[in-house]
Design a protein around this motif. Structure first.
Motif, PDB file in Angstrom:
ATOM      1  N   GLU A  47     -18.860   0.140  -2.216  1.00  0.00           N
ATOM      2  CA  GLU A  47     -17.127   0.161  -1.997  1.00  0.00           C
ATOM      3  C   GLU A  47     -16.273   0.153  -3.287  1.00  0.00           C
ATOM      4  O   GLU A  47     -15.102   0.406  -3.091  1.00  0.00           O
ATOM      5  CB  GLU A  47     -16.891  -1.358  -1.357  1.00  0.00           C
TER       6      GLU A  47
ATOM      7  N   LYS B 133      -7.759  -1.076   1.769  1.00  0.00           N
ATOM      8  CA  LYS B 133      -9.210  -1.276   2.480  1.00  0.00           C
ATOM      9  C   LYS B 133      -9.774  -2.082   1.628  1.00  0.00           C
ATOM     10  O   LYS B 133     -10.764  -3.132   2.370  1.00  0.00           O
ATOM     11  CB  LYS B 133      -9.553  -0.100   2.830  1.00  0.00           C
ATOM     12  N   TYR B 134     -10.103  -1.876   0.564  1.00  0.00           N
ATOM     13  CA  TYR B 134     -11.158  -2.536  -0.554  1.00  0.00           C
ATOM     14  C   TYR B 134     -10.764  -3.994  -0.305  1.00  0.00           C
ATOM     15  O   TYR B 134     -11.556  -5.049  -0.362  1.00  0.00           O
ATOM     16  CB  TYR B 134     -10.997  -1.891  -1.831  1.00  0.00           C
ATOM     17  N   LYS B 136      -9.224  -5.707   1.739  1.00  0.00           N
ATOM     18  CA  LYS B 136      -9.210  -6.134   2.901  1.00  0.00           C
ATOM     19  C   LYS B 136      -7.710  -6.536   3.211  1.00  0.00           C
ATOM     20  O   LYS B 136      -7.382  -7.686   3.914  1.00  0.00           O
ATOM     21  CB  LYS B 136      -9.972  -7.472   3.522  1.00  0.00           C
ATOM     22  N   ASP B 138      -3.704  -5.900   5.168  1.00  0.00           N
ATOM     23  CA  ASP B 138      -3.367  -4.933   6.363  1.00  0.00           C
ATOM     24  C   ASP B 138      -2.147  -4.326   6.029  1.00  0.00           C
ATOM     25  O   ASP B 138      -1.309  -3.915   6.949  1.00  0.00           O
ATOM     26  CB  ASP B 138      -3.663  -5.681   7.484  1.00  0.00           C
ATOM     27  N   HIS B 165     -11.542   9.554   3.642  1.00  0.00           N
ATOM     28  CA  HIS B 165     -11.622   7.899   3.719  1.00  0.00           C
ATOM     29  C   HIS B 165     -11.295   7.429   4.827  1.00  0.00           C
ATOM     30  O   HIS B 165     -11.146   6.119   4.664  1.00  0.00           O
ATOM     31  CB  HIS B 165     -10.940   7.841   2.313  1.00  0.00           C
ATOM     32  N   LEU B 167      -8.136   7.070   6.287  1.00  0.00           N
ATOM     33  CA  LEU B 167      -7.265   6.047   5.985  1.00  0.00           C
ATOM     34  C   LEU B 167      -6.001   5.914   6.887  1.00  0.00           C
ATOM     35  O   LEU B 167      -4.970   6.489   7.023  1.00  0.00           O
ATOM     36  CB  LEU B 167      -6.516   6.564   4.696  1.00  0.00           C
ATOM     37  N   ASN B 169      -4.428   3.531   7.327  1.00  0.00           N
ATOM     38  CA  ASN B 169      -3.319   2.791   6.949  1.00  0.00           C
ATOM     39  C   ASN B 169      -2.374   3.338   6.130  1.00  0.00           C
ATOM     40  O   ASN B 169      -1.434   2.970   5.250  1.00  0.00           O
ATOM     41  CB  ASN B 169      -3.869   1.612   6.015  1.00  0.00           C
ATOM     42  N   LYS B 227      -6.465   4.965  15.360  1.00  0.00           N
ATOM     43  CA  LYS B 227      -7.543   4.272  14.378  1.00  0.00           C
ATOM     44  C   LYS B 227      -8.359   5.312  13.786  1.00  0.00           C
ATOM     45  O   LYS B 227      -8.728   6.356  14.318  1.00  0.00           O
ATOM     46  CB  LYS B 227      -8.375   3.245  14.954  1.00  0.00           C
TER      47      LYS B 227
END
Lengths: 311, 273
Positions: A47, B133-134, B136, B138, B165, B167, B169, B227
């Protein structure tokens, strides 16, 4: 600290060790995972490993975005692909907002890129970055020092550039010797005939030159300059006041690197003769030792330049 | 805000942008007016941001990749309350001002990233989105780019990487007004199939009227629902939108209104708050 054999392995080991304790450490790779010897890092910290593909400008920008959220990304790849291709991103989107992005540029100098030829040899990186505010420029002299330089980079607030090689470096330092934040480490003090300053992976050659000179009755001080344009050059100023003559040796163009930096300090603080050994042309492919010798970095040539300066 | 309020806010932001260029005697009003409706919708309806806490870790991020359009950005930040009292005279581009010629992170409250050198916002946005994302979180990352700006190669490095990736978001708005500094895009290099290009890069892509607030809202909702992919909303816009003398007149890419033109702007856009 695990064992490693060169500057790239040292980089990988350092980020592995840091990531174990700090979840802000990331590695951004423009397809440089193998080149940076960081495959194990990617396995241990999938990650924290951000692959962006062969796109250095994108890698630097991605790192800027990561750093803007409080993370500490390392971008590692060939020195020139960073400082030349992504120069503007390193300036405008990292240095200007003073973001906490760390860069490790490999294949620096003639030694770093010896067999690859000019496209993969970079002897202009320090000159480019020395013109950009906010960078701390670290020039470790071998693998062990690179390990500690990478760790030091994470501790320094703001953008840092660590100059690394490609495995052709001769180890000089013990593994446990930390990276000096003084900007200079005096390694020999045979006498005050000349201050012989080294930067980067030519240190072993400079040390050999000092021994050759000693046999000739010329006694020099050998200093390893490991930070360029640092905030506190007081220890370097102390050293440059010790002798009447200074010779600098660096695997970089003579303009913009360590010799230029020392010349500036000398002119401003203690005017005296400075002779710079470094590159003035492009290099070429060849085995490391031979290439370095041909371009003026043989211990014999270094010793000759010092001796001639005393005539 | 409801649609009518957002429309009024967009016109009020337009007036403030023209006002700051007029008083500062320099700047890019045409590109700013082009994106007023998008900026109004983002800052006054969509984005989860807090002017009291500009560095709030969970906030949505915004990057104005076409940084020269910053008068509309500065206007939105002021109206949102980032500077306490609303700014009357921005002193745009003046010595010592926080309202620099192009947006500067750490200098101007609410500016999440320095911008102005074209092409860089998308790849910087990917970094912020990967970080989200890393960690977590939102939050979403919103980026506005120009259609001319997409000629920069590094845009496509970021577009490629954002898809790789996944993404989802990240939402990019393309201000498709058909003009760049030197003239019509059609006459420089031509780049009308923007939506298709993003689709080819595996993005979720929509094309809308960039001055239709409801369409902007709906497109954002669609983008959020998609998504696994980053989203692009190609916005058909009119450069200089809102002032007839400025609309589709590329002389206003960079330009300063005369006293009469300024009065006309106040008449057309004024009182819309």
């Amino acid at each position: 600290m695990a064992d490693f054999k060169g500057t790239r392995e040292a980089f990988a080991q350092a980020i592995i060790d840091m990531a174990a304790e700090d979840n802000r450490i990331m590695f951004v790779s423009p397809d440089s995972l193998k080149a940076m010897r960081a495959t194990k890092f990617a396995e241990l910290y999938p990650e924290e490993y951000v692959e962006v593909g062969i796109s250095e400008q994108n890698a630097v920008n991605t790192a800027a975005g990561l750093a803007a959220t409080g993370l500490i990304p390392f971008v590692g790849t060939y020195a020139g692909f960073l400082t030349m291709r992504a120069c503007e991103q390193m300036r405008t989107f990292v240095a200007y907002p003073n973001l906490n992005v760390k860069f490790v540029g490999i294949n620096s100098g003639l030694l770093g890129g010896e067999r690859e030829g000019v496209t993969h040899q970079f002897y202009e990186d320090l000159g480019i970055l020395s013109n950009i505010p906010n960078y701390t420029i670290l020039t470790p002299a071998d693998g062990p020092q690179t390990y500690h330089a990478v760790k030091a980079a994470a501790e320094i607030e703001g953008p840092v550039y660590v100059r690394a090689g490609s495995g052709r470096e001769t180890e000089v330092y013990d593994k446990d010797t930390t990276f000096s934040m003084d900007g200079i480490r005096i390694l020999k003090e045979y006498g005050n005939d000349t201050l012989l300053l080294s930067s980067g992976f030519v240190l072993d050659r400079v040390l050999t030159a000092a021994e050759i000179l000693k046999e000739q009755g010329i006694n020099v001080i050998v200093g390893d300059i490991n930070i360029l344009y640092g905030k506190d050059p007081s220890k370097i100023l102390e050293a440059i006041k010790k002798t009447d003559k200074i010779v600098t040796v660096e695997d970089h163009n003579v303009n913009g690197g360590m010799g230029a930096y020392i010349s500036k300090l000398v002119v401003e603080n203690a005017p005296k003769s400075v002779k710079r050994i470094g590159l003035t042309t492009f290099g070429e492919s060849g085995p490391a030792k031979e290439v370095a010798d041909v371009y003026g970095f043989s211990p014999e040539n270094i010793a000759k330049v010092v001796a001639e300066g005393l005539k | 805000m409801n649609t009518a309020e957002l429309k009024r806010m967009a016109n009020h932001l337009r007036l403030l942008a023209v006002d700051m260029v007029y008083k500062g005697k320099d700047g890019h009003p045409g590109p700013a007016l082009s994106i007023a409706d998008i900026v109004s919708t983002l800052f006054f309806d969509e984005m989860n941001i807090n002017p009291e806490d500009p560095q709030w870790e969970d906030r949505d991020r915004f990057i104005l990749s076409k940084g020269h359009a910053c008068p509309i950005y500065y206007a939105a930040l002021s109206e949102k309350g980032y500077f306490g009292e609303k700014i009357k005279d921005f002193k745009l581009r003046a010595l010592g001002t926080v309202f620099q010629g192009h947006p500067v992170m750490n200098k101007t409250k609410g500016v999440d990233m320095t911008s102005g050198s074209l092409g860089n916002g998308i790849s910087i946005g990917t970094g912020m989105a990967i970080a989200g994302k890393y960690k977590k979180k939102d939050y979403n990352v919103f980026v506005i780019v120009g259609d001319g700006e997409l000629q920069e190669g590094v845009c496509w490095e970021g577009i490629n990487s954002a898809a790789g990736h996944n993404l989802d978001n990240m939402i990019v708005f393309v201000d498709k007004n058909g003009w760049q500094s030197g003239g019509p895009i059609e006459e420089t290099i031509g780049s009308n199939n923007i939506k298709e290009r993003f689709e080819a890069f595996q993005w979720h892509a929509q094309e809308i009227d960039g001055h239709d607030i409801d369409a902007i809202k709906e497109a954002i909702a669609n983008a959020k629902a998609a998504k696994g992919k980053p989203s692009v909303i190609v916005c058909n816009c009119v450069k200089g939108k809102g002032l007839p003398y400025m609309e589709n007149n590329n002389a206003w890419h960079k330009g300063v209104p005369t006293d009469e033109q300024y009065e006309e702007a106040v008449k057309i856009l004024g009182g819309a708050e």
